[in-house]
Design a protein around this motif. Structure first.
Motif, PDB file in Angstrom:
ATOM      1  N   PRO A 122     -12.183  -9.892  20.457  1.00 32.05           N
ATOM      2  CA  PRO A 122     -12.840  -9.742  19.154  1.00 32.05           C
ATOM      3  C   PRO A 122     -13.893  -8.644  19.107  1.00 32.05           C
ATOM      4  CG  PRO A 122     -12.590 -12.063  19.660  1.00 32.05           C
ATOM      5  CD  PRO A 122     -12.211 -11.314  20.905  1.00 32.05           C
ATOM      6  N   LYS A 123     -14.472  -8.291  20.260  1.00 31.57           N
ATOM      7  CA  LYS A 123     -15.482  -7.237  20.291  1.00 31.57           C
ATOM      8  C   LYS A 123     -14.887  -5.851  20.055  1.00 31.57           C
ATOM      9  CE  LYS A 123     -18.647  -9.835  23.234  1.00 31.57           C
ATOM     10  NZ  LYS A 123     -19.318  -9.936  24.546  1.00 31.57           N
ATOM     11  N   MET A 124     -13.545  -5.760  20.037  1.00 27.32           N
ATOM     12  CA  MET A 124     -12.880  -4.486  19.740  1.00 27.32           C
ATOM     13  C   MET A 124     -12.746  -4.252  18.236  1.00 27.32           C
ATOM     14  SD  MET A 124      -9.795  -4.550  22.518  1.00 27.32           S
ATOM     15  CE  MET A 124     -10.083  -4.931  24.250  1.00 27.32           C
ATOM     16  N   LEU A 125     -13.016  -5.273  17.438  1.00 28.65           N
ATOM     17  CA  LEU A 125     -12.918  -5.147  15.985  1.00 28.65           C
ATOM     18  C   LEU A 125     -14.219  -4.566  15.450  1.00 28.65           C
ATOM     19  CD1 LEU A 125     -11.219  -8.532  15.036  1.00 28.65           C
ATOM     20  CD2 LEU A 125     -10.186  -6.259  14.916  1.00 28.65           C
ATOM     21  N   GLY A 126     -14.114  -3.358  14.893  1.00 25.24           N
ATOM     22  CA  GLY A 126     -15.312  -2.694  14.398  1.00 25.24           C
ATOM     23  C   GLY A 126     -15.657  -3.022  12.962  1.00 25.24           C
ATOM     24  N   GLY A 127     -14.734  -3.610  12.221  1.00 21.98           N
ATOM     25  CA  GLY A 127     -14.987  -3.922  10.814  1.00 21.98           C
ATOM     26  C   GLY A 127     -13.937  -3.320   9.914  1.00 21.98           C
ATOM     27  N   PRO A 128     -14.037  -3.567   8.615  1.00 16.74           N
ATOM     28  CA  PRO A 128     -13.074  -3.008   7.664  1.00 16.74           C
ATOM     29  C   PRO A 128     -13.323  -1.519   7.437  1.00 16.74           C
ATOM     30  CG  PRO A 128     -14.769  -4.196   6.483  1.00 16.74           C
ATOM     31  CD  PRO A 128     -15.046  -4.408   7.949  1.00 16.74           C
ATOM     32  N   ILE A 129     -12.278  -0.788   7.124  1.00 19.90           N
ATOM     33  CA  ILE A 129     -12.403   0.604   6.684  1.00 19.90           C
ATOM     34  C   ILE A 129     -12.562   0.530   5.171  1.00 19.90           C
ATOM     35  CG2 ILE A 129     -11.282   2.869   6.592  1.00 19.90           C
ATOM     36  CD1 ILE A 129      -9.866   2.077   9.239  1.00 19.90           C
ATOM     37  N   SER A 130     -13.809   0.542   4.717  1.00 21.20           N
ATOM     38  CA  SER A 130     -14.145   0.106   3.358  1.00 21.20           C
ATOM     39  C   SER A 130     -13.475   0.933   2.269  1.00 21.20           C
ATOM     40  CB  SER A 130     -15.657   0.098   3.163  1.00 21.20           C
ATOM     41  OG  SER A 130     -16.209   1.365   3.432  1.00 21.20           O
ATOM     42  N   GLY A 131     -13.344   2.233   2.488  1.00 22.99           N
ATOM     43  CA  GLY A 131     -12.711   3.064   1.462  1.00 22.99           C
ATOM     44  C   GLY A 131     -11.265   2.687   1.214  1.00 22.99           C
ATOM     45  N   THR A 132     -10.548   2.348   2.277  1.00 22.38           N
ATOM     46  CA  THR A 132      -9.151   1.939   2.133  1.00 22.38           C
ATOM     47  C   THR A 132      -9.060   0.532   1.543  1.00 22.38           C
ATOM     48  OG1 THR A 132      -8.804   3.137   4.203  1.00 22.38           O
ATOM     49  CG2 THR A 132      -6.913   2.018   3.261  1.00 22.38           C
ATOM     50  N   VAL A 133      -9.973  -0.337   1.937  1.00 22.54           N
ATOM     51  CA  VAL A 133      -9.999  -1.683   1.348  1.00 22.54           C
ATOM     52  C   VAL A 133     -10.226  -1.579  -0.158  1.00 22.54           C
ATOM     53  CG1 VAL A 133     -11.205  -3.900   1.295  1.00 22.54           C
ATOM     54  CG2 VAL A 133     -10.762  -2.776   3.484  1.00 22.54           C
ATOM     55  N   ASP A 134     -11.073  -0.644  -0.574  1.00 21.27           N
ATOM     56  CA  ASP A 134     -11.324  -0.444  -2.005  1.00 21.27           C
ATOM     57  C   ASP A 134     -10.052  -0.006  -2.726  1.00 21.27           C
ATOM     58  OD1 ASP A 134     -13.109  -0.201  -4.330  1.00 21.27           O
ATOM     59  OD2 ASP A 134     -12.737   1.943  -4.136  1.00 21.27           O
ATOM     60  N   ILE A 135      -9.276   0.880  -2.098  1.00 21.57           N
ATOM     61  CA  ILE A 135      -7.996   1.308  -2.685  1.00 21.57           C
ATOM     62  C   ILE A 135      -7.059   0.111  -2.820  1.00 21.57           C
ATOM     63  CG2 ILE A 135      -5.901   2.646  -2.211  1.00 21.57           C
ATOM     64  CD1 ILE A 135      -7.764   4.799  -0.988  1.00 21.57           C
ATOM     65  N   LEU A 136      -6.977  -0.710  -1.770  1.00 19.96           N
ATOM     66  CA  LEU A 136      -6.138  -1.911  -1.810  1.00 19.96           C
ATOM     67  C   LEU A 136      -6.568  -2.826  -2.949  1.00 19.96           C
ATOM     68  CD1 LEU A 136      -4.033  -3.864  -0.513  1.00 19.96           C
ATOM     69  CD2 LEU A 136      -5.914  -4.736   0.911  1.00 19.96           C
ATOM     70  N   LYS A 137      -7.877  -3.042  -3.106  1.00 14.51           N
ATOM     71  CA  LYS A 137      -8.390  -3.936  -4.145  1.00 14.51           C
ATOM     72  C   LYS A 137      -8.037  -3.419  -5.535  1.00 14.51           C
ATOM     73  CE  LYS A 137     -10.680  -7.024  -1.648  1.00 14.51           C
ATOM     74  NZ  LYS A 137     -10.295  -8.464  -1.656  1.00 14.51           N
ATOM     75  N   ARG A 138      -8.141  -2.109  -5.722  1.00  9.36           N
ATOM     76  CA  ARG A 138      -7.823  -1.535  -7.038  1.00  9.36           C
ATOM     77  C   ARG A 138      -6.329  -1.609  -7.324  1.00  9.36           C
ATOM     78  NH1 ARG A 138     -10.253   4.158  -7.095  1.00  9.36           N
ATOM     79  NH2 ARG A 138     -10.609   3.898  -4.863  1.00  9.36           N
ATOM     80  N   LEU A 139      -5.517  -1.430  -6.300  1.00 11.36           N
ATOM     81  CA  LEU A 139      -4.075  -1.591  -6.489  1.00 11.36           C
ATOM     82  C   LEU A 139      -3.738  -3.043  -6.839  1.00 11.36           C
ATOM     83  CD1 LEU A 139      -2.786   0.563  -3.504  1.00 11.36           C
ATOM     84  CD2 LEU A 139      -2.401   1.049  -5.926  1.00 11.36           C
ATOM     85  N   LYS A 140      -4.429  -3.972  -6.205  1.00 14.53           N
ATOM     86  CA  LYS A 140      -4.215  -5.397  -6.481  1.00 14.53           C
ATOM     87  C   LYS A 140      -4.543  -5.724  -7.939  1.00 14.53           C
ATOM     88  CE  LYS A 140      -3.464  -9.695  -5.038  1.00 14.53           C
ATOM     89  NZ  LYS A 140      -2.155 -10.149  -4.503  1.00 14.53           N
ATOM     90  N   GLN A 141      -5.620  -5.137  -8.440  1.00 14.74           N
ATOM     91  CA  GLN A 141      -6.034  -5.393  -9.819  1.00 14.74           C
ATOM     92  C   GLN A 141      -5.014  -4.892 -10.830  1.00 14.74           C
ATOM     93  OE1 GLN A 141      -9.903  -3.578 -10.055  1.00 14.74           O
ATOM     94  NE2 GLN A 141     -10.950  -5.298  -9.049  1.00 14.74           N
ATOM     95  N   LYS A 142      -4.308  -3.832 -10.469  1.00 14.06           N
ATOM     96  CA  LYS A 142      -3.317  -3.267 -11.388  1.00 14.06           C
ATOM     97  C   LYS A 142      -2.133  -4.205 -11.615  1.00 14.06           C
ATOM     98  CE  LYS A 142      -3.930   1.728 -10.806  1.00 14.06           C
ATOM     99  NZ  LYS A 142      -3.759   2.119 -12.217  1.00 14.06           N
ATOM    100  N   GLU A 143      -1.826  -5.018 -10.617  1.00 18.79           N
ATOM    101  CA  GLU A 143      -0.685  -5.944 -10.686  1.00 18.79           C
ATOM    102  C   GLU A 143       0.617  -5.206 -10.989  1.00 18.79           C
ATOM    103  OE1 GLU A 143      -1.762  -8.975 -13.485  1.00 18.79           O
ATOM    104  OE2 GLU A 143      -3.150  -9.942 -12.086  1.00 18.79           O
ATOM    105  N   THR A 144       0.708  -3.976 -10.502  1.00 18.84           N
ATOM    106  CA  THR A 144       1.895  -3.140 -10.745  1.00 18.84           C
ATOM    107  C   THR A 144       2.787  -3.053  -9.525  1.00 18.84           C
ATOM    108  OG1 THR A 144       0.531  -1.807 -12.233  1.00 18.84           O
ATOM    109  CG2 THR A 144       2.619  -0.845 -11.551  1.00 18.84           C
TER     110      THR A 144
END
Length: 205
Positions: free
Chosen positions: A83-105
């Motif tokens: 688990p110490k190898m996990l540095g965290g989310p790549i926030s900019g890409t997570v934001d893209i994923l979230k916006r794509l999710k909102q589109k429901e397209t």
């Protein structure tokens, strides 16, 4: 709906910052040369990839200790302290994923090379993994990218038309394998570049 109806994300290096150096920099007191030597010589990328393809962690660990008994304690740390190898989310890409999710397209899928023994740790840590309609984990399938079979599994399981799918990955071999299947590949470099390439394909974010 436009030309594309499915977007398939890789996880490590695209949405999740994972790097064994985060652990071994601590183990070796910040000695970068020693970290690089250990990860290039002992607990190598190819050794880890065998676990992504389904080899049990215990089996792979014991094989490596047999080959390098003098480094047993450091080898065991690889998965004991994974688990110490996990540095965290790549926030900019997570934001893209979230916006794509909102589109429901789009159908949003993930295709990842990951041990099925360590993936549950990431699932508990990263809520955005729940945004996917499906996640194909190589360790579960006993095969991995860039082998053709795992792409076929993904396409068949989620009834994806290759020509209507976009695949995002940070490894050129995986992108080329997807292209050979008829899937449009985007080689990920950073979130800004990804957004531009998606926009160029008519996927407006």
């Amino acid at each position: 709906m436009g030309a594309f109806d499915t977007i398939i994300f890789d996880l490590g290096g695209v949405l999740i910052d994972w790097n064994p150096k985060y652990l071994y920099r601590t183990v070796f007191d910040g000695d970068e040369e020693k970290v690089d030597w250990f990860l290039n010589t002992i607990c190598t990328y190819s050794w880890n990839m065998e676990h992504d393809a389904g080899r049990p962690l215990k089996e792979g660990t014991e094989q490596l200790i047999k080959a390098f008994p003098e480094y047993e304690s450091w080898i065991r740390l690889y998965y004991d302290e994974w688990p110490k190898m996990l540095g965290g989310p790549i926030s900019g890409t997570v934001d893209i994923l979230k916006r794509l999710k909102q589109k429901e397209t789009f159908n949003l899928l993930a295709l990842t090379n990951w041990s099925n023994e360590t993936f549950p740790i990431a699932q508990k840590r990263f809520d955005f993994l729940n945004d996917f309609e499906g996640i194909v984990v190589s360790g579960d399938e006993k095969t991995r990218k860039p082998f053709k079979k795992i792409y076929e599994i993904t396409l068949d399981r989620y009834q994806v038309t290759p020509e209507k799918a976009v695949f995002i990955d940070d490894n050129i071999d995986n992108i080329e394998a997807a292209n050979e299947m008829g899937i449009k590949g985007i080689l990920f470099k950073d979130p800004g570049q990804l957004q531009k390439e998606l926009n160029a394909l008519g996927i407006k974010i």
